[in-house]
Design an enzyme around this catalytic site. Structure first.
Site, PDB file in Angstrom:
ATOM      1  N   GLY A 241       0.830  -1.201   0.000  1.00 44.39           N
ATOM      2  CA  GLY A 241       0.000   0.000   0.000  1.00 44.39           C
ATOM      3  C   GLY A 241       0.859   1.244   0.000  1.00 44.39           C
ATOM      4  N   ARG A 242       0.209   2.380  -0.168  1.00 43.26           N
ATOM      5  CA  ARG A 242       0.899   3.655  -0.225  1.00 43.26           C
ATOM      6  C   ARG A 242       0.175   4.641   0.656  1.00 43.26           C
ATOM      7  NH1 ARG A 242       3.847   5.258  -5.112  1.00 43.26           N
ATOM      8  NH2 ARG A 242       4.363   3.222  -5.989  1.00 43.26           N
ATOM      9  N   GLY A 243       0.923   5.427   1.371  1.00 46.09           N
ATOM     10  CA  GLY A 243       0.298   6.477   2.171  1.00 46.09           C
ATOM     11  C   GLY A 243       1.088   7.735   2.009  1.00 46.09           C
TER      12      GLY A 243
ATOM     13  N   VAL B  59       4.525   0.902   1.503  1.00 45.10           N
ATOM     14  CA  VAL B  59       4.679  -0.254   2.373  1.00 45.10           C
ATOM     15  C   VAL B  59       4.854  -1.516   1.533  1.00 45.10           C
ATOM     16  CG1 VAL B  59       3.660  -1.547   4.276  1.00 45.10           C
ATOM     17  CG2 VAL B  59       3.154   0.876   4.021  1.00 45.10           C
TER      18      VAL B  59
ATOM     19  N   LYS C 196       7.942  -0.272   5.815  1.00 46.79           N
ATOM     20  CA  LYS C 196       7.507   1.018   5.289  1.00 46.79           C
ATOM     21  C   LYS C 196       8.720   1.885   4.983  1.00 46.79           C
ATOM     22  CE  LYS C 196       4.129   4.447   6.083  1.00 46.79           C
ATOM     23  NZ  LYS C 196       2.914   4.670   6.818  1.00 46.79           N
TER      24      LYS C 196
ATOM     25  N   ASP D  55      -4.299  10.985  12.263  1.00 46.20           N
ATOM     26  CA  ASP D  55      -4.792  10.532  10.967  1.00 46.20           C
ATOM     27  C   ASP D  55      -5.594   9.251  11.124  1.00 46.20           C
ATOM     28  OD1 ASP D  55      -5.254  10.611   8.284  1.00 46.20           O
ATOM     29  OD2 ASP D  55      -3.284   9.890   7.685  1.00 46.20           O
TER      30      ASP D  55
END
Ligand SMILES: *[C@@H]1O[C@H](CO)[C@@H](O)[C@H](O)[C@H]1NC(C)=O
Ligand SMILES: *[C@@H]1O[C@H](CO)[C@@H](O)[C@H](O)[C@H]1NC(C)=O
Ligand SMILES: *[C@@H]1O[C@H](CO)[C@@H](O)[C@H](O)[C@H]1NC(C)=O
Ligand SMILES: *[C@@H]1O[C@H](CO)[C@@H](O)[C@H](O)[C@H]1NC(C)=O
Ligand SMILES: *[C@@H]1O[C@H](CO)[C@@H](O)[C@H](O)[C@H]1NC(C)=O
Ligand SMILES: *[C@@H]1O[C@H](CO)[C@@H](O)[C@H](O)[C@H]1NC(C)=O
Ligand SMILES: *[C@@H]1O[C@H](CO)[C@@H](O)[C@H](O)[C@H]1NC(C)=O
Ligand SMILES: *[C@@H]1O[C@H](CO)[C@@H](O)[C@H](O)[C@H]1NC(C)=O
Length: 813
Positions: free
Chosen positions: A519-521, A526, A543, A645
């Protein structure tokens, strides 16, 4: 109102009674109370004082709106000497204690419920109740006989002249600054010996005097069955079992108290007249780890700093209560001796629970005894003397360099020593003691008594948390000073905590050159990876951070804090890598079931196939779990971490759909003073951020509460409520507010109606519990209040949600 009028009547009666010496003094301190009189909680001047003024008796605040009826020393900082209702405080409005004509002192709550009564049984007419100069509250009859006295019912303190007998005992309090009863007791046993015992529902263990010795070796006698112990005015204690000790400041004119402290240690204190502080003038045990039960079953007590840990292969059962101890992560099957092996630990003893004792045995012989006995879980062995102690259970564990014994515990042969996971988990990560919440948590009661109860509950919770937070902070601070993460640390013995440092190469290998993206944040991408040797592999999420400035030192410092945070609803950090600012990576445990947003929003399509995985009780548990994780971050842990967040993307679900919050603690890492105000990066996602972001108010935990409220609404409705804000741009806030007030109107004005069925996710097909839904919705609405002071704290949210009892049967009528 009944109470004020009663009170005025009472005052006029009181002022008119000229016989009373204090009748005209401005404060209403009494020297005695007569039958029919009462002390009221709402008047703090309404006290009973001893003639010399050393002791006072009255209502003592244990929370902002919770009171106990207590006796305290007036000359120091109100140290409590006795309490009538330690496990059941009363409300700050309308509670009172009265001396009835039948001689009973009766403590009643705001609604008249009798919370405590002295159960006096007089033979004559009652004269008065009075507080004596030695701190004894007595009820006397007309001939001056004492018909009831507080000295007969000690709580955790004995005052000079007060006797411990076969009919009473001292019971410790559960935590520092809290009055409710704990598990440690000081009492006369049936063998007429005064001793200290740990007595929980699951375990009973005597730890003083030395339980290894017979009574005569402890200089006690078992033959005097009068069973009386008393501390005299000089500071000399004599027990009928020949227990004798002197205060170190032996002599007259010193105020003393003998208290069984919350840590299970009996101490004699003397008051310094000048500084008004207490100093210890005698102590039963100087080594806190000698107290049994403090670390629970399988737990191990250690010094420097004082803490509890779980031995290798065990994990903590309840991070909030160490007395529950640890649980094994393996199963030992019994039938085959060759299928088990032993793990050893030097300088360690688990006191008691030996099923035999043999001296001068070889190690192999001792091991054999344990190997061939199914009930044997471990054995202790002393080299040299060859003493062998096979054990059926591991309790009262302690580690100290002075212990010459080594403990060996059984594990399956196939048991793999976890390489990356910690050998031990630390006590001070969050030692929150188990505070009893006194019967106010039940839903029915709350409903009945709306506001009063809430205020009561909140204020008490707050005060308890303050005390605990302080306690934890001090503990943490000591630990923090002691520990530093060594680069490349791998040995279990020395690994101070739960995570280690990786090299960049290592992580590159682990993630196969960052191939498998999870995933991406805002803060980075990650990847999935596997660390560890052939035999002990661990799947992790790695990450890759970008935009982290600052030196290695700073990075270190922040990470060692995050690395110590350990809660079942928070994603665990396993390690990190820091090689200059270019290679900054974080290694987390891998969580099986992806994130909440995927479960909640994207499976919308296949709901028709009935494959919908997020049923009601799972949603309920997720809500409670997330709240618990956040409450832990806000209130219990180390630093007061604000997440900033909170959104479904940051809530991961494990294989049992237990939620784990990800990405916490990164705020400081990314070099922002508080939650940063630039909303572009990781802090805050539109739709979930609290209104105060727009103004210039400092960001507090209440911002997380708001985001949690939005998430909770989404869990309930299955709809991206945060999108309302996104879609309609300028008036976003307005639309959201208007929707909330519509929901609120509905909630407030139609208690029964079927409107809630419309609000709850249609994909559940009405398969939900309506009363739980109402509670959750109510919580969510409180959380998204625009005015942040009106939002509850996370700890309160947890308490409200816990009343849902997610495991309860569906009762949807
Ligand atoms: C018992 O008394 C003797 C003599 O006073 C003393 O040497 C010994 O240490 C005492 N034992 C204990 C366990 O207190
Ligand atoms: C038993 O103890 C009490 C109190 O210490 C003492 O007064 C009494 O004389 C003792 N009795 C015997 C038989 O030693
Ligand atoms: C306590 O101190 C007094 C006075 O110094 C002494 O007479 C007595 O023997 C002491 N008792 C004990 C048990 O040490
Ligand atoms: C300490 O204060 C108490 C109570 O006020 C008094 O009785 C006692 O004499 C004082 N002691 C000393 C040593 O001054
Ligand atoms: C009494 O409590 C106050 C406020 O909590 C504190 O400032 C003061 O130092 C305390 N005094 C003593 C003697 O402990
Ligand atoms: C006692 O044991 C029960 C069940 O084994 C457990 O649920 C409970 O938490 C334990 N209590 C304590 C204080 O360890
Ligand atoms: C141990 O056995 C029990 C029941 O036989 C099982 O539920 C549990 O998962 C096992 N635990 C481990 C760690 O294998
Ligand atoms: C709570 O209070 C009710 C009545 O006031 C009582 O029946 C019940 O036993 C109490 N529960 C606990 C856990 O103390």
């Amino acid at each position: 109102m009944k109470i004020p009028s009663l009170f005025t009547t009472f005052i006029s009666y009181f002022l008119l009674s000229s016989s009373h010496p204090l009748a005209l003094s401005t404060n209403l301190n009494y020297q005695n109370i007569k039958p029919g009189w009462s002390l009221y909680v709402h008047d703090s001047q309404n006290l009973l004082v001893s003639p010399s003024g050393s002791f006072s008796c009255g209502f003592y605040p244990v929370g902002l709106n919770a009171f106990s009826f207590s006796i305290w020393f007036s000359i120091d900082n109100k140290t409590i000497a006795w309490t009538a209702n330690r496990d059941r405080p009363v409300n700050g409005k309308g509670s009172r204690v009265s001396l009835r004509h039948d001689g009973c002192l009766v403590l009643s709550d705001y609604d008249g419920t009798v919370v405590w009564s002295s159960d006096t049984q007089p033979t004559q007419k009652i004269n008065q109740a009075q507080l004596l100069d030695n701190g004894n509250l007595v009820v006397t009859d007309l001939s001056g006989n004492i018909v009831w006295q507080s000295f007969d019912h000690p709580t955790d303190t004995l005052l000079p002249g007060q006797r411990i007998t076969k009919d009473n005992q001292l019971v410790s309090s559960v935590a520092k600054g809290v009055l409710s009863s704990g598990y440690n007791k000081f009492y006369f046993d049936s063998n007429n010996i005064l001793q200290l015992i740990y007595e929980s529902p699951n375990m009973t263990s005597i730890y003083w005097p030395d339980p290894f010795k017979i009574w005569w070796d402890n200089n006690r006698t078992a033959y005097n069955s009068s069973r009386i112990g008393v501390l005299d005015e000089m500071g000399y204690f004599v027990g009928s079992d020949n227990l004798r000790f002197n205060a170190s400041d032996f002599g007259d004119n010193v105020m003393r108290r003998l208290t069984l402290d919350h840590d299970g240690i009996l101490r004699l204190y003397s008051l310094n007249n000048l500084t008004k502080t207490w100093s210890i003038s005698w102590v039963a045990l100087s080594q806190p780890c000698e107290v049994h039960g403090i670390c629970g079953q399988y737990g191990l007590c250690m010094y420097q700093p004082l803490r509890c840990v779980c031995p290798l292969g065990f994990e903590i059962l309840d991070p909030n209560d160490w007395r529950k101890g640890c649980k094994p992560t393996f199963n030992v099957t019994c039938n085959s001796a060759h299928q088990v092996r032993f793990i050893q630990r030097t300088h360690t003893d688990f006191w008691g629970f030996d099923f035999s004792y043999t001296a001068k045995l070889s190690y192999d012989a001792c091991k054999k005894i344990c190997l061939h006995d199914c009930s044997c879980q471990a054995f202790g062995y002393k080299k040299g003397s060859g003493e062998c102690y096979p054990k059926v259970s591991l309790m009262n564990g302690k580690f100290s360099q002075n212990t010459m014994q080594t403990i060996y515990w059984k594990v399956p042969r196939s048991f793999k020593v976890p390489k990356v996971s910690p050998r031990e988990k630390n006590l001070h990560d969050c030692h929150v003691s188990d505070v009893q919440f006194m019967n106010y948590t039940s839903m029915e009661q709350r409903k009945k008594n709306g506001k009063l109860k809430w205020v009561y509950l909140y204020s008490f919770a707050c005060s308890v948390f303050l005390v605990e937070a302080l306690f934890i902070f001090v503990g943490w601070w000591f630990m923090w000073r002691e520990k530093k993460v060594e680069p490349g640390e791998q040995s279990y013995e020395a690994a101070p905590c739960c995570f280690r440092r990786f090299s960049y190469k290592e992580l590159e290998r682990a993630t196969k050159k960052f191939r498998d993206e999870l995933g991406r944040g805002g803060s980075g991408i990650v990847y999935k990876g596997v660390v560890g040797e052939e035999t002990e592999r661990l799947v992790v999420a790695v990450k890759k951070l970008h935009g982290v400035s600052g030196g290695d030192e700073e990075f270190f410092a922040e990470l060692s804090i995050i690395g110590r945070i350990n809660h079942m609803n928070l994603v665990r950090m396993r390690g990190f890598c820091s090689e200059g600012t270019a290679h900054r990576l974080l290694v987390y445990e891998f969580v099986e079931n992806s994130s909440l947003d995927k479960a909640l929003f994207s499976s919308q399509m296949n709901s028709s196939q009935g494959a919908y995985s997020l049923g009601w009780s799972r949603r309920c548990k997720i809500a409670v779990g997330v709240a618990k994780g956040l409450a832990y971050l806000h209130h219990d842990c180390l630093e007061w971490v604000i997440h900033c967040d909170v959104k479904p993307e940051n809530i991961l679900l494990d294989d049992e759909f237990e939620p784990k919050i990800a990405d916490f603690g990164l705020v400081k890492l990314l070099n922002r003073s508080s939650c940063g105000r630039e909303l572009s990066r990781i802090q805050g996602t539109r739709g979930y951020i609290a209104p105060e972001w727009a103004s210039n108010l400092p960001i507090t935990g209440k911002a997380d509460v708001y985001s949690f409220g939005v998430v909770l609404l989404e869990i309930l409705s299955g709809v991206r409520i945060s999108d309302w804000v996104l879609d309609s741009k300028e008036e976003a806030e307005m639309v959201f507010r208007r929707s909330m007030s519509i929901i609120k109107d509905k909630y407030l004005h139609s208690k029964q109606g079927s409107w809630i069925d419309e609000f709850i996710d249609v994909r559940l097909n009405g398969d939900f519990n309506r009363s739980q839904a109402l509670i959750m919705l109510n919580v969510a609405l409180c959380c998204v209040e625009e005015e942040r002071n009106r939002r509850p704290h996370m700890a309160d949210v947890v308490r409200m949600l816990q009343s849902c009892d997610c495991d309860a049967e569906m009762l949807n009528q």
